[in-house]
Design a protein around this motif. Structure first.
Motif, PDB file in Angstrom:
ATOM      1  N   CYS A  24       0.785  -1.145  -0.024  1.00  0.00           N
ATOM      2  CA  CYS A  24       0.142  -0.049   0.014  1.00  0.00           C
ATOM      3  C   CYS A  24       0.931   1.238  -0.051  1.00  0.00           C
ATOM      4  CB  CYS A  24      -0.860   0.104   1.254  1.00  0.00           C
ATOM      5  SG  CYS A  24      -2.200  -1.058   1.045  1.00  0.00           S
ATOM      6  N   ARG A  28       1.195   4.049  -3.295  1.00  0.00           N
ATOM      7  CA  ARG A  28       0.727   5.371  -2.963  1.00  0.00           C
ATOM      8  C   ARG A  28       1.957   6.183  -3.374  1.00  0.00           C
ATOM      9  NH1 ARG A  28      -0.443   4.148   2.412  1.00  0.00           N
ATOM     10  NH2 ARG A  28      -2.739   3.515   2.589  1.00  0.00           N
ATOM     11  N   ASN A  29       3.197   5.774  -3.009  1.00  0.00           N
ATOM     12  CA  ASN A  29       4.346   6.653  -2.878  1.00  0.00           C
ATOM     13  C   ASN A  29       5.267   6.583  -4.314  1.00  0.00           C
ATOM     14  OD1 ASN A  29       3.549   8.121  -0.982  1.00  0.00           O
ATOM     15  ND2 ASN A  29       4.150   6.409   0.430  1.00  0.00           N
ATOM     16  N   ARG A  65      -4.255   2.424  -6.200  1.00  0.00           N
ATOM     17  CA  ARG A  65      -3.283   3.334  -6.544  1.00  0.00           C
ATOM     18  C   ARG A  65      -4.156   4.660  -7.203  1.00  0.00           C
ATOM     19  NH1 ARG A  65       1.618   1.680  -9.870  1.00  0.00           N
ATOM     20  NH2 ARG A  65       2.671   2.196  -8.079  1.00  0.00           N
ATOM     21  N   SER A  68      -5.754   6.731  -4.465  1.00  0.00           N
ATOM     22  CA  SER A  68      -4.834   7.206  -3.419  1.00  0.00           C
ATOM     23  C   SER A  68      -4.214   8.625  -4.020  1.00  0.00           C
ATOM     24  CB  SER A  68      -3.771   6.229  -3.050  1.00  0.00           C
ATOM     25  OG  SER A  68      -3.954   5.154  -2.404  1.00  0.00           O
TER      26      SER A  68
END
Length: 69
Positions: A24, A28-29, A65, A68
């Motif tokens: 996760c 997201r990043n 994704r 987010s």
């Protein structure tokens, strides 16, 4: 006492939950592909990763994704 005994889940379930949390964060990043994310989090099959992710998170990694962003 091991952590999994303190939280009352099996080592396998603890590891799977930890790997999903890592996935996760990466979804997201980073802009890594979902296959790369699954491999970096210890899932050797992208299809199994998708199945486990969907059963735990209620959506596919792709949907997660996109939500987010």
């Amino acid at each position: 006492m091991p952590v999994y005994e303190e939280i009352h889940i099996s080592p396998g379930a603890y590891l799977k939950e930890y790997r999903l949390q890592m996935a996760c964060t990466m979804l997201r990043n980073t802009s890594e592909t979902i296959t790369t994310v699954s491999q970096n989090c210890g899932f050797h099959s992208a299809s199994y990763f998708g199945k486990v992710f969907r059963s735990q998170m209620g959506c596919t990694p792709y949907e997660f994704r996109n939500r987010s962003v």
